[in-house]
Write an enzyme that holds these catalytic residues in place. Structure first.
Site: not given
Length: 437
Positions: A33, A131, A135, A186, A189, A204, A301
């Site tokens: 950065a 989205v 990835i 998990g 939902e 998405k 995740g």
């Protein structure tokens, strides 16, 4: 230079992952950065449940305190949903703060309003994590494929649905059985509607299509169909015919308009995207210059999604000293250059079909069925007839068609279901070859 101070809204799975990855890789991220990045202020409803290392972070339950903190330069919204996320993001923008979000529902529904506010106040809204989790597909389309006219894209962009269909195929299990396991693990939902009915994927797809084709976000025009009607028999028959069923988000640019649709889809088993299994995500994009490219990885995740969140933070930090007019546009195209090309109604979309029907096992029935297709102007690609189970008077008939408009298929199905020999409704699944030409 002094570190850039970040305020975090939400310390759940993704929020906790963002804190931990940013601390663990602080030196590497700073090198990329050009200056340090530190989370100084965070808000969450339940601070006791977080797994994040919150040492040195000012904590509280009031999200407005983070949004209004004068020291915070970037607000990261990870609470999800439409409200209060929309209100908080717009307040952050009015306060002159840049925003990073993983909230696909927010962007799909309110992105046009949010981006307009960001332009007015000279700030950036980044949403890579909205989205396909980790990835970097938004950056790929917006920047890496900037030379291309995007022709179409197809994505497995909901891991829950992909897990369910994979288990149904590999183990011959029923939908309800696998859904219960997905909830226990998990992946789904307690109320799985957004996942299994395609709403999450439609959010998405709305974002991907806007970036790919340079059109405003139009979630309300996405044709959306879930996977709850898919049976293990459909999955098995598709395999026998050389296809796999995937819950696909599809966007295609045609001369007439833009196709936006989410639905179960048969894909030839030899295609790479047909072999994306479990909870993994993948997006296949066809550009006129580069050809087909495939982006594959973890679609959800803690740390995969945190990877995308932090990448956006780094991008914002890099752009802090640049003039707002020279930054990468939110939807890839300059705001005054977005197209008004219409989104096509599903009745005008052309695709091939898989059909399953139950018919009386007697002479002449198949001829009546095929005549119904001929009367609607539909060509049949293949027919598979299964022997009736012992004691049953009905046989299962599987039909693959050539490409045809949806309204013609609706007409043919209405004719078939009106036949005396047909029992029950006809199951239809769209079929896409996803060829590169």
């Amino acid at each position: 230079m002094n570190p850039v101070k970040v305020g975090l809204l939400g310390l759940g799975t993704v929020g906790g992952g963002t804190v931990n990855v940013l601390k663990r890789n602080a030196e590497e991220i700073s090198r990329r950065a050009g200056r340090g990045i530190v989370i100084t202020h965070a808000a969450a409803k339940n601070l006791d449940s977080t797994r994040a290392d919150t040492t040195g972070i000012r904590l509280g339950s009031d999200a407005c305190e983070v949004v209004n903190d004068p020291e915070v330069a970037i607000v990261v919204e990870l609470i999800g949903g439409y409200e209060p996320a929309r209100t908080l993001v717009l307040q952050a923008i009015r306060n002159g703060k840049h925003v990073v979000t993983a909230n696909k529902a927010l962007i799909a529904r309110h992105g046009n309003e949010i981006f307009a506010a960001a332009r007015e106040h000279g700030v950036t809204v980044a949403f890579e994590a909205a989205v396909a989790g980790g990835i970097p597909v938004i950056k790929a389309i917006r920047e890496g494929l900037a030379a291309n006219r995007i022709e179409w894209l197809a994505g497995i962009i909901n891991g829950t649905g992909n897990f369910i269909l994979t288990e149904m195929r590999d183990k011959g299990r029923d939908f309800a059985d696998v859904l219960a396991e997905a909830q226990a693990l998990g992946y789904a939902e307690a109320d799985p509607t957004f996942d299994v009915e395609g709403i999450d994927a439609a959010h998405k797809l709305t974002i991907l299509a806007s970036i790919a084709f340079g059109v405003p976000l139009q979630f309300e025009k996405v044709y959306t169909e879930g996977i709850t009607r898919i049976t293990r028999e459909d999955v098995a028959y598709a395999e026998q015919l050389g296809y796999r069923i995937k819950h696909l988000g599809l966007a295609r640019a045609t001369d007439e308009g833009i196709e936006l649709r989410v639905h179960p889809t048969l894909i030839p088993e030899r295609r790479l995207i047909a072999n994306v299994d479990g909870v993994m995500n993948a997006v296949l994009i066809k550009g006129d210059a580069v050809g087909p490219t495939l982006y594959y990885g973890a679609g959800a995740g803690a740390e995969p999604t945190a990877s995308a969140v932090i990448a956006d933070i780094v991008d914002v930090v890099r752009a802090l000293t640049s003039d707002p007019g020279n930054r990468v546009p939110h939807l890839a195209f300059q705001p005054d250059a977005l197209s008004d090309k219409p989104v096509l109604p599903v009745e005008d979309i052309e695709t091939a079909y898989y059909l399953r029907l139950q018919a009386a096992d007697r002479p002449g029935v198949l001829a009546e069925v095929t005549r119904s297709f001929a009367d609607a102007g539909i060509s049949i690609e293949a027919i598979l007839q299964k022997e009736p189970p012992a004691g049953s008077p009905d046989a299962t008939v599987i039909i693959l068609t050539q490409r045809v408009r949806e309204r013609q298929m609706n007409e043919a199905i209405a004719r078939i279901e009106a036949l005396d020999a047909i029992t029950g409704t006809v199951t239809r699944i769209r079929l896409e070859h996803l060829a590169s030409n």
